[in-house]
Scaffold this motif. Sequence first.
Motif, PDB file in Angstrom:
ATOM      1  N   CYS A 194       0.818  -1.218   0.000  1.00  0.00           N
ATOM      2  CA  CYS A 194       0.000   0.000   0.000  1.00  0.00           C
ATOM      3  C   CYS A 194       0.853   1.269   0.000  1.00  0.00           C
ATOM      4  N   LEU A 195       1.934   1.289   0.780  1.00  0.00           N
ATOM      5  CA  LEU A 195       2.785   2.478   0.817  1.00  0.00           C
ATOM      6  C   LEU A 195       3.576   2.650  -0.472  1.00  0.00           C
ATOM      7  N   GLN A 196       3.937   1.533  -1.121  1.00  0.00           N
ATOM      8  CA  GLN A 196       4.601   1.657  -2.416  1.00  0.00           C
ATOM      9  C   GLN A 196       3.657   2.293  -3.439  1.00  0.00           C
ATOM     10  N   LYS A 197       2.385   1.942  -3.366  1.00  0.00           N
ATOM     11  CA  LYS A 197       1.378   2.567  -4.220  1.00  0.00           C
ATOM     12  C   LYS A 197       1.320   4.068  -3.972  1.00  0.00           C
ATOM     13  N   LEU A 198       1.395   4.437  -2.684  1.00  0.00           N
ATOM     14  CA  LEU A 198       1.364   5.851  -2.320  1.00  0.00           C
ATOM     15  C   LEU A 198       2.533   6.610  -2.940  1.00  0.00           C
ATOM     16  N   THR A 199       3.757   6.102  -2.758  1.00  0.00           N
ATOM     17  CA  THR A 199       4.920   6.817  -3.281  1.00  0.00           C
ATOM     18  C   THR A 199       4.949   6.799  -4.806  1.00  0.00           C
ATOM     19  N   HIS A 200       4.479   5.710  -5.408  1.00  0.00           N
ATOM     20  CA  HIS A 200       4.436   5.613  -6.869  1.00  0.00           C
ATOM     21  C   HIS A 200       3.515   6.682  -7.453  1.00  0.00           C
ATOM     22  N   SER A 201       2.379   6.914  -6.798  1.00  0.00           N
ATOM     23  CA  SER A 201       1.437   7.933  -7.272  1.00  0.00           C
ATOM     24  C   SER A 201       1.932   9.337  -6.937  1.00  0.00           C
ATOM     25  N   ALA A 202       2.513   9.493  -5.750  1.00  0.00           N
ATOM     26  CA  ALA A 202       2.922  10.820  -5.302  1.00  0.00           C
ATOM     27  C   ALA A 202       4.087  11.388  -6.095  1.00  0.00           C
ATOM     28  N   VAL A 203       5.007  10.528  -6.527  1.00  0.00           N
ATOM     29  CA  VAL A 203       6.221  11.028  -7.176  1.00  0.00           C
ATOM     30  C   VAL A 203       5.913  11.785  -8.468  1.00  0.00           C
ATOM     31  N   THR A 420     -14.326   4.671  -2.892  1.00  0.00           N
ATOM     32  CA  THR A 420     -14.836   5.243  -4.145  1.00  0.00           C
ATOM     33  C   THR A 420     -14.107   6.537  -4.502  1.00  0.00           C
ATOM     34  N   LEU A 421     -13.952   7.432  -3.524  1.00  0.00           N
ATOM     35  CA  LEU A 421     -13.263   8.698  -3.775  1.00  0.00           C
ATOM     36  C   LEU A 421     -11.814   8.475  -4.186  1.00  0.00           C
ATOM     37  N   ASN A 422     -11.140   7.537  -3.517  1.00  0.00           N
ATOM     38  CA  ASN A 422      -9.747   7.273  -3.851  1.00  0.00           C
ATOM     39  C   ASN A 422      -9.614   6.702  -5.250  1.00  0.00           C
ATOM     40  N   ALA A 423     -10.546   5.817  -5.621  1.00  0.00           N
ATOM     41  CA  ALA A 423     -10.500   5.227  -6.965  1.00  0.00           C
ATOM     42  C   ALA A 423     -10.753   6.268  -8.048  1.00  0.00           C
ATOM     43  N   ASP A 427      -5.216  10.652  -4.526  1.00  0.00           N
ATOM     44  CA  ASP A 427      -4.801  11.179  -3.232  1.00  0.00           C
ATOM     45  C   ASP A 427      -4.242  12.582  -3.403  1.00  0.00           C
ATOM     46  N   ASP A 428      -4.374  13.402  -2.340  1.00  0.00           N
ATOM     47  CA  ASP A 428      -3.801  14.754  -2.363  1.00  0.00           C
ATOM     48  C   ASP A 428      -2.413  14.803  -1.726  1.00  0.00           C
ATOM     49  N   PHE A 429      -1.963  13.710  -1.111  1.00  0.00           N
ATOM     50  CA  PHE A 429      -0.626  13.600  -0.509  1.00  0.00           C
ATOM     51  C   PHE A 429      -0.366  14.717   0.502  1.00  0.00           C
ATOM     52  N   VAL A 430      -1.352  14.942   1.354  1.00  0.00           N
ATOM     53  CA  VAL A 430      -1.273  15.998   2.355  1.00  0.00           C
ATOM     54  C   VAL A 430      -0.773  15.427   3.678  1.00  0.00           C
ATOM     55  N   ARG A 431       0.207  16.129   4.273  1.00  0.00           N
ATOM     56  CA  ARG A 431       0.649  15.763   5.613  1.00  0.00           C
ATOM     57  C   ARG A 431      -0.251  16.463   6.628  1.00  0.00           C
TER      58      ARG A 431
END
Length: 469
Positions: A194-203, A420-423, A427-431
């Motif tokens: 899941c976190l790899q998905k996050l960084t892959h999308s965020a980069v 649904t929203l995420n799909a 993501d907005d990648f907000v801290r």
Amino acid sequence: MKAQTAGAAERGNDVTRPRILVVGAGFAGVECVRRLERKLSPDEADVTLVTPFSYQLYLPLLPQVASGVLTPQSIALSLRRSARYRTRIIPGGAIGVDLKAKVCVVRTITDRIVNEPYDYLVLAPGSVTRTFDIPGLTDNAFGMKTLAEAAYIRDHVISQLDLADASQDPAERASRLQFVVVGGGYAGTETAACLQKLTHSAVRRYPRLDPKLIKWHLIDIAPKLMPELGDKLGRSAQEVLRRRGIEVSLGVSIAKAGPEEVTFTDGRVVPTHTLIWTAGVVASPLIATLDAETVRGRLAVTPEMTLPGSDGVFALGDSAAVPDLAKGEEGAVCPPTAQHAMRQGKAVADNVIATLRGAPLQPYEHKDLGLVVDLGGRDAVSKPLGVELRGLPAQVAARGYHWWALRTGVAKVRVATNWTLNALAGDDFVRTGFQARRPAKLKDFEYTDTYLTPEQVRAHVEGSRPAAG
């Protein structure tokens, strides 16, 4: 610290009613409390729950909170929403039990020590992260056992992208973009995926960063990834991870951990600021305060989940070695999974009620329904009822099971909306601000050094009794 002993004066007329004390608000404890509230009339017994937080955490979806797919609130199910809610909640954690005196010692969230007497005790304190004597581990690793840890890890991972993007030092940039997850079980595999998905999308939102610099490592000392799934599904999961660029190393663990690098047992040194430790769990340290028989650290109990030799004491969930009658094997115990904990909670509540009413107790028996592993996106591997699934069908099975298992309608709506929203929108990648100047690590979230020894429990209970005269 002050000590307080509950007495008749505090309870008034309630002292004549049996006191049922439930320790822990995980799957087992909450299911037990809910069933007691449904089946017992208010004048039959008083029910008290000891828990630091007045919510039940749906732990299997924690990696999706860390990756931002779900909001923290969506998997924190309030204990006060029930229409039949009448349970008294003590905000704190049990740190000792005197079985002879029938007293549970509780440390509240304000660090006050109180004694809570009981007539019937249900022990469901759950588990804590299993650590080893590895130099630097607890000072430099993050855990993934609580809601706060998941939210903190999300902030930390996004902050590494921010800091790498701002850095002019190639070495620092590379080290901040390497991430290590230890533990090839469900928690570790799903966390890495899941976190790899996050960084892959965020980069994509960081044009100064080379996506090739982002590297995820998943390591485990075991020879197979998630062996409970079987060889085929385990290999399928491993292929999904490798296809995404996650380096999976088996038969490998951590030799030492530093703030800016991790040394593997095979000699490799990985420069990183992110070490996530998910290498299994052990029973709550509360179990050691009882001075009772254990099986691999878990309380030895009967098939009815009673503690031998202790009147009115029941134990279940991760901290109890409940015999697995469905397997029909000598010495087999139920695995520490949510599906067993939920059903054990209901069964213990029925047995507590049976004890109150003088009825016979029933043994616990449940045939495992299978396993589901959500790897993010459309990737998943599942084995419901022994049927092996991969890809989208496995994802439907995994999310369908989790959605069905959520206890409240509000939680189901929130989770479905988040998915649904995420799909649709990503993501907005907000801290959110958890990443403070002083980092919080594994040792800061699980207070495993606050428990008393059996001798300290007895001394405390004896010392807090009012003097005769």
